[in-house]
Motif scaffolding. Sequence first.
Motif, PDB file in Angstrom:
ATOM      1  N   ALA A 125     -27.385  89.235  32.998  1.00 62.70           N
ATOM      2  CA  ALA A 125     -28.111  89.808  31.849  1.00 62.70           C
ATOM      3  C   ALA A 125     -27.318  90.954  31.228  1.00 62.70           C
ATOM      4  N   THR A 126     -26.667  91.747  32.064  1.00 62.87           N
ATOM      5  CA  THR A 126     -25.908  92.880  31.512  1.00 62.87           C
ATOM      6  C   THR A 126     -24.713  92.385  30.684  1.00 62.87           C
ATOM      7  N   VAL A 127     -24.190  91.198  31.046  1.00 70.71           N
ATOM      8  CA  VAL A 127     -23.069  90.642  30.266  1.00 70.71           C
ATOM      9  C   VAL A 127     -23.569  90.256  28.874  1.00 70.71           C
ATOM     10  N   VAL A 140     -23.603  98.996  30.152  1.00 77.01           N
ATOM     11  CA  VAL A 140     -24.935  98.580  29.700  1.00 77.01           C
ATOM     12  C   VAL A 140     -25.738  98.022  30.870  1.00 77.01           C
ATOM     13  N   GLY A 141     -27.027  98.293  30.852  1.00 74.71           N
ATOM     14  CA  GLY A 141     -27.951  97.751  31.843  1.00 74.71           C
ATOM     15  C   GLY A 141     -28.419  96.369  31.435  1.00 74.71           C
ATOM     16  N   GLY A 142     -29.409  95.871  32.145  1.00 72.92           N
ATOM     17  CA  GLY A 142     -29.906  94.528  31.832  1.00 72.92           C
ATOM     18  C   GLY A 142     -31.407  94.414  31.928  1.00 72.92           C
ATOM     19  N   GLY A 143     -32.044  95.560  32.132  1.00 70.52           N
ATOM     20  CA  GLY A 143     -33.482  95.566  32.395  1.00 70.52           C
ATOM     21  C   GLY A 143     -34.347  94.992  31.278  1.00 70.52           C
ATOM     22  N   ASN A 144     -33.810  94.927  30.065  1.00 72.57           N
ATOM     23  CA  ASN A 144     -34.566  94.314  28.961  1.00 72.57           C
ATOM     24  C   ASN A 144     -34.663  92.803  29.125  1.00 72.57           C
ATOM     25  N   ILE A 145     -33.780  92.232  29.949  1.00 80.57           N
ATOM     26  CA  ILE A 145     -33.752  90.782  30.124  1.00 80.57           C
ATOM     27  C   ILE A 145     -34.190  90.392  31.538  1.00 80.57           C
ATOM     28  N   PHE A 146     -33.622  91.036  32.517  1.00 82.28           N
ATOM     29  CA  PHE A 146     -33.879  90.612  33.901  1.00 82.28           C
ATOM     30  C   PHE A 146     -33.611  91.752  34.864  1.00 82.28           C
ATOM     31  N   ARG A 147     -34.555  91.980  35.748  1.00 87.32           N
ATOM     32  CA  ARG A 147     -34.393  93.022  36.758  1.00 87.32           C
ATOM     33  C   ARG A 147     -34.537  92.370  38.126  1.00 87.32           C
ATOM     34  N   GLY A 148     -33.502  92.462  38.934  1.00 90.87           N
ATOM     35  CA  GLY A 148     -33.475  91.756  40.217  1.00 90.87           C
ATOM     36  C   GLY A 148     -34.663  92.060  41.105  1.00 90.87           C
ATOM     37  N   ILE A 149     -34.995  93.341  41.186  1.00 93.77           N
ATOM     38  CA  ILE A 149     -36.025  93.720  42.155  1.00 93.77           C
ATOM     39  C   ILE A 149     -37.401  93.160  41.775  1.00 93.77           C
ATOM     40  N   SER A 150     -37.671  93.084  40.455  1.00 93.97           N
ATOM     41  CA  SER A 150     -38.966  92.529  40.032  1.00 93.97           C
ATOM     42  C   SER A 150     -39.006  91.033  40.325  1.00 93.97           C
ATOM     43  N   LYS A 199     -23.987 105.526  29.365  1.00100.68           N
ATOM     44  CA  LYS A 199     -24.783 104.500  30.046  1.00100.68           C
ATOM     45  C   LYS A 199     -25.997 104.183  29.187  1.00100.68           C
ATOM     46  N   LEU A 200     -26.109 102.914  28.810  1.00 98.59           N
ATOM     47  CA  LEU A 200     -27.247 102.475  28.007  1.00 98.59           C
ATOM     48  C   LEU A 200     -28.166 101.620  28.861  1.00 98.59           C
ATOM     49  N   SER A 201     -29.413 101.992  28.989  1.00 97.38           N
ATOM     50  CA  SER A 201     -30.358 101.111  29.674  1.00 97.38           C
ATOM     51  C   SER A 201     -30.588  99.915  28.773  1.00 97.38           C
ATOM     52  N   GLY A 202     -30.842  98.776  29.387  1.00 94.21           N
ATOM     53  CA  GLY A 202     -31.119  97.572  28.591  1.00 94.21           C
ATOM     54  C   GLY A 202     -32.256  97.791  27.609  1.00 94.21           C
ATOM     55  N   GLU A 203     -33.230  98.584  28.019  1.00 86.33           N
ATOM     56  CA  GLU A 203     -34.422  98.759  27.164  1.00 86.33           C
ATOM     57  C   GLU A 203     -34.106  99.399  25.810  1.00 86.33           C
ATOM     58  N   VAL A 204     -32.998 100.125  25.691  1.00 84.98           N
ATOM     59  CA  VAL A 204     -32.726 100.746  24.391  1.00 84.98           C
ATOM     60  C   VAL A 204     -32.250  99.723  23.357  1.00 84.98           C
ATOM     61  N   VAL A 250     -21.559  97.055  39.323  1.00 91.09           N
ATOM     62  CA  VAL A 250     -20.452  97.153  40.270  1.00 91.09           C
ATOM     63  C   VAL A 250     -20.039  95.759  40.742  1.00 91.09           C
ATOM     64  N   GLY A 251     -20.781  94.754  40.327  1.00 84.76           N
ATOM     65  CA  GLY A 251     -20.431  93.373  40.697  1.00 84.76           C
ATOM     66  C   GLY A 251     -21.041  92.915  42.004  1.00 84.76           C
ATOM     67  N   SER A 252     -21.901  93.728  42.593  1.00 89.61           N
ATOM     68  CA  SER A 252     -22.538  93.368  43.865  1.00 89.61           C
ATOM     69  C   SER A 252     -24.040  93.557  43.773  1.00 89.61           C
ATOM     70  N   MET A 260     -28.501  87.342  38.823  1.00 91.01           N
ATOM     71  CA  MET A 260     -29.091  87.005  37.517  1.00 91.01           C
ATOM     72  C   MET A 260     -29.161  88.264  36.647  1.00 91.01           C
ATOM     73  N   GLY A 261     -29.539  89.373  37.279  1.00 89.74           N
ATOM     74  CA  GLY A 261     -29.590  90.649  36.547  1.00 89.74           C
ATOM     75  C   GLY A 261     -28.223  91.053  36.026  1.00 89.74           C
ATOM     76  N   MET A 262     -27.200  90.838  36.846  1.00 92.18           N
ATOM     77  CA  MET A 262     -25.841  91.192  36.404  1.00 92.18           C
ATOM     78  C   MET A 262     -25.414  90.338  35.208  1.00 92.18           C
ATOM     79  N   THR A 269     -27.308  98.998  41.055  1.00 84.00           N
ATOM     80  CA  THR A 269     -27.837  99.009  39.692  1.00 84.00           C
ATOM     81  C   THR A 269     -26.704  99.367  38.749  1.00 84.00           C
ATOM     82  N   THR A 270     -26.989  99.281  37.479  1.00 81.48           N
ATOM     83  CA  THR A 270     -25.955  99.655  36.508  1.00 81.48           C
ATOM     84  C   THR A 270     -25.793 101.180  36.438  1.00 81.48           C
ATOM     85  N   ASP A 271     -26.766 101.924  36.970  1.00 83.60           N
ATOM     86  CA  ASP A 271     -26.557 103.376  37.082  1.00 83.60           C
ATOM     87  C   ASP A 271     -25.387 103.631  38.037  1.00 83.60           C
TER      88      ASP A 271
HETATM   89  N1  UDP Z   1     -27.493  94.585  39.169  1.00 86.72           N
HETATM   90  C1  UDP Z   1     -26.916  94.419  40.425  1.00 86.72           C
HETATM   91  N2  UDP Z   1     -25.766  95.093  40.727  1.00 86.72           N
HETATM   92  C2  UDP Z   1     -25.174  95.949  39.852  1.00 86.72           C
HETATM   93  C3  UDP Z   1     -25.784  96.134  38.585  1.00 86.72           C
HETATM   94  C4  UDP Z   1     -26.926  95.453  38.264  1.00 86.72           C
HETATM   95  O1  UDP Z   1     -27.425  93.663  41.242  1.00 86.72           O
HETATM   96  O2  UDP Z   1     -24.146  96.531  40.180  1.00 86.72           O
HETATM   97  C5  UDP Z   1     -28.687  93.777  38.788  1.00 86.72           C
HETATM   98  C6  UDP Z   1     -29.985  94.315  39.352  1.00 86.72           C
HETATM   99  O3  UDP Z   1     -30.792  93.202  39.686  1.00 86.72           O
HETATM  100  C7  UDP Z   1     -30.602  95.033  38.176  1.00 86.72           C
HETATM  101  C8  UDP Z   1     -30.151  94.198  36.996  1.00 86.72           C
HETATM  102  O4  UDP Z   1     -28.820  93.786  37.375  1.00 86.72           O
HETATM  103  O5  UDP Z   1     -32.012  95.062  38.231  1.00 86.72           O
HETATM  104  C9  UDP Z   1     -30.125  94.908  35.669  1.00 86.72           C
HETATM  105  O6  UDP Z   1     -29.508  96.170  35.778  1.00 86.72           O
HETATM  106  P1  UDP Z   1     -30.333  97.561  35.692  1.00 86.72           P
HETATM  107  O7  UDP Z   1     -31.684  97.384  36.317  1.00 86.72           O
HETATM  108  O8  UDP Z   1     -29.461  98.612  36.259  1.00 86.72           O
HETATM  109  O9  UDP Z   1     -30.478  97.731  34.133  1.00 86.72           O
HETATM  110  P2  UDP Z   1     -31.158  98.916  33.277  1.00 86.72           P
HETATM  111  O10 UDP Z   1     -32.336  99.437  34.056  1.00 86.72           O
HETATM  112  O11 UDP Z   1     -30.135  99.979  33.090  1.00 86.72           O
HETATM  113  O12 UDP Z   1     -31.524  98.260  31.988  1.00 86.72           O
END
Ligand code: UDP
Length: 250
Positions: free
Chosen positions: A84-86, A56-66, A12-17, A139-141, A80-82, A145-147
């Motif tokens: 970003a992970t693509v 892969v995460g997406g936090g380097n580009i977009f985080r839904g909760i923020s 699992k790679l966080s977007g920030e890496v 998970v597509g919903s 939008m966050g999902m 999170t990507t965790d």
């Molecule tokens: N996200 C989501 N459902 C998922 C995975 C990701 O809604 O199953 C959205 C959520 O908004 C999240 C963003 O995608 O903030 C980026 O993913 P995440 O924060 O997990 O990335 P990371 O912190 O690993 O970079």
Amino acid sequence: MPAASFKRVLLKLSGEVLMGSGEGGGGLAIDPAVTARVAQEIADVRAQGYELCVVVGGGNIFRGISAAAKGIERATADYMGMLATVMNALAVQNALEQIGVETRVQSAIPMAAVCEPFIRRRAERHLQKGRVVIFAAGVGSPYFTTDSGAALRAAEMKCDALFKGTSVDGVYDADPKKVAGARRYDTIGFGAVLSQDLKVMDASAVALCRDNNIPIVVFNIREHGNFAAVLAGQGTSTIVQAEEMADARL
Ligand code: UDP
């Protein structure tokens, strides 16, 4: 760590890496040089014969909760966050293929022109053929999170362990950036992580790993050669595993 018995692992790679850091990185959300370094870590492990899934995460580009905190509807922000992970998944795929590692991206949100949809049996076939499979869109919903995506895919793909590559070298008893003398655990139980609310992965991801007995190995992926080293039972990491295996050794 019983590294020798691992055959298939999920990274699992966080977007920030993938982000450029400091002046040199120019603050890029996806820094090609940094992404290339991460890809090399993956390639080195693949070359040792491990079957490799990547989430892969997406936090380097977009985080839904923020974004939701700033007024965008939560579910929309999460979609939008999902997306970003693509983008990150394509960047990692590109970097891997540039160094000759065959890679497939599968998205939990079907996007036919861009990548494959997630199909477990197809992913299985790719792994058997030695391809690295990158799972995008969590998970597509929304509200996940990507965790959680990583824990789910690790369970579905029957991975022996989930490696969480971050920019810290493990799990500490306090925030090492704030508390001088904070100590890193070598190993700790799932229950302790959940009850002490230690920031390893989100609680639903940890619970899913616990229920399916998938150890979580937290390590620093920014350190060159560390992924391979940790897999070989060397290097610095924290293993989160079943309580009876872990005695919360600091
Ligand atoms: N996200 C989501 N459902 C998922 C995975 C990701 O809604 O199953 C959205 C959520 O908004 C999240 C963003 O995608 O903030 C980026 O993913 P995440 O924060 O997990 O990335 P990371 O912190 O690993 O970079």
